[in-house]
Motif scaffolding. Structure first.
Motif, short mmCIF file in Angstrom:
data_model
loop_
_atom_site.label_atom_id
_atom_site.label_comp_id
_atom_site.label_asym_id
_atom_site.label_seq_id
_atom_site.Cartn_x
_atom_site.Cartn_y
_atom_site.Cartn_z
N VAL A 63 11.46 11.09 1.38
CA VAL A 63 10.23 11.85 1.58
C VAL A 63 9.14 10.83 1.91
N TYR A 64 8.43 11.09 2.99
CA TYR A 64 7.38 10.18 3.45
C TYR A 64 6.01 10.77 3.11
N TYR A 65 5.17 9.93 2.52
CA TYR A 65 3.84 10.34 2.11
C TYR A 65 2.80 9.45 2.80
N CYS A 66 1.65 10.04 3.11
CA CYS A 66 0.51 9.22 3.49
C CYS A 66 -0.53 9.30 2.38
N ALA A 67 -1.33 8.26 2.32
CA ALA A 67 -2.32 8.17 1.26
C ALA A 67 -3.54 7.42 1.79
N THR A 68 -4.68 7.68 1.17
CA THR A 68 -5.90 7.01 1.61
C THR A 68 -6.55 6.27 0.45
N GLY A 69 -7.14 5.15 0.79
CA GLY A 69 -7.81 4.34 -0.22
C GLY A 69 -8.79 3.42 0.47
N ARG A 70 -9.33 2.53 -0.33
CA ARG A 70 -10.35 1.64 0.22
C ARG A 70 -9.72 0.46 0.98
N TRP A 71 -8.58 -0.02 0.46
CA TRP A 71 -7.97 -1.22 1.03
C TRP A 71 -6.58 -0.92 1.57
N ALA A 72 -6.23 -1.60 2.65
CA ALA A 72 -4.88 -1.49 3.21
C ALA A 72 -3.96 -2.39 2.41
N THR A 73 -3.09 -1.78 1.65
CA THR A 73 -2.17 -2.50 0.80
C THR A 73 -0.88 -1.71 0.65
N MET A 74 0.19 -2.40 0.29
CA MET A 74 1.48 -1.74 0.10
C MET A 74 1.68 -1.26 -1.33
N PHE A 75 0.67 -1.41 -2.16
CA PHE A 75 0.77 -0.99 -3.55
C PHE A 75 0.23 0.43 -3.71
N PRO A 76 1.08 1.38 -4.07
CA PRO A 76 0.63 2.78 -4.16
C PRO A 76 -0.48 2.99 -5.17
N GLU A 77 -0.57 2.12 -6.18
CA GLU A 77 -1.59 2.30 -7.20
C GLU A 77 -3.01 2.17 -6.64
N ALA A 78 -3.13 1.54 -5.48
CA ALA A 78 -4.44 1.29 -4.89
C ALA A 78 -4.99 2.49 -4.14
N TYR A 79 -4.18 3.53 -3.98
CA TYR A 79 -4.60 4.69 -3.17
C TYR A 79 -5.06 5.83 -4.05
N ASP A 80 -6.07 6.54 -3.55
CA ASP A 80 -6.73 7.56 -4.36
C ASP A 80 -6.22 8.97 -4.09
N TYR A 81 -5.89 9.27 -2.85
CA TYR A 81 -5.49 10.62 -2.48
C TYR A 81 -4.18 10.57 -1.70
N TRP A 82 -3.36 11.58 -1.94
CA TRP A 82 -2.03 11.62 -1.35
C TRP A 82 -1.76 12.97 -0.70
N GLY A 83 -0.95 12.94 0.33
CA GLY A 83 -0.46 14.17 0.92
C GLY A 83 0.73 14.70 0.15
N GLN A 84 1.27 15.82 0.62
CA GLN A 84 2.35 16.48 -0.10
C GLN A 84 3.73 15.94 0.29
N GLY A 85 3.79 15.18 1.36
CA GLY A 85 5.03 14.57 1.80
C GLY A 85 5.77 15.38 2.85
N THR A 86 6.58 14.69 3.63
CA THR A 86 7.43 15.33 4.63
C THR A 86 8.81 14.66 4.59
N GLN A 87 9.84 15.48 4.63
CA GLN A 87 11.20 14.97 4.48
C GLN A 87 11.71 14.40 5.80
N VAL A 88 12.27 13.20 5.73
CA VAL A 88 12.95 12.60 6.87
C VAL A 88 14.40 12.36 6.45
N THR A 89 15.32 12.91 7.22
CA THR A 89 16.74 12.74 6.94
C THR A 89 17.42 12.17 8.17
#
Length: 122
Positions: free
Chosen positions: A93-119
């Motif tokens: 499941v792929y999610y996008c998220a938004t935050g202040r800084w571009a980083t690979m750490f999910p903890e740094a992001y404030d808001y998330w989408g619901q996700g989309t399945q890729v198979t």
């Protein structure tokens, strides 16, 4: 109200391509970093790619480098993830998220989408 909506997921054969979209509302991408993450069953969420708001710098996980491309269209307030040469291990499941800084750490992001399945499967 901040909202992110992912789309574009689906079933694709190995070697195929998909383009995911992350449509943002309630804020402007001009001042926000966007990250793409994925989570496979039984695994932790991992960073796939991100793009900064300041200069558009992009970052990729080693596992997708050379195959995935992140881009943004500020006029449409949308970020894309072009995925080529897909492999079965990209299934998640792929999610996008938004935050202040571009980083690979999910903890740094404030808001998330619901996700989309890729198979990715034959």
């Amino acid at each position: 109200q901040v909202q992110l909506v992912e789309s574009g997921g689906g079933l694709v054969q190995p070697g195929g391509s998909l383009r995911l979209s992350c449509a943002a509302s309630g804020f402007t991408l001009d001042y926000s970093a966007i990250g793409w993450f994925r989570q496979a069953p039984g695994k932790e969420r991992e960073g796939v790619s991100c793009i900064s708001s300041s200069d558009g710098s992009t970052y990729y996980a080693d596992s997708v480098k050379g195959r995935f491309t992140i881009s943004r269209d500020n006029a449409k307030n949308t970020v894309y993830l072009q995925m080529n040469s897909l492999k079965p291990e990209d299934t998640a499941v792929y999610y996008c998220a938004t935050g202040r800084w571009a980083t690979m750490f999910p903890e740094a992001y404030d808001y998330w989408g619901q996700g989309t399945q890729v198979t990715v499967s034959s």
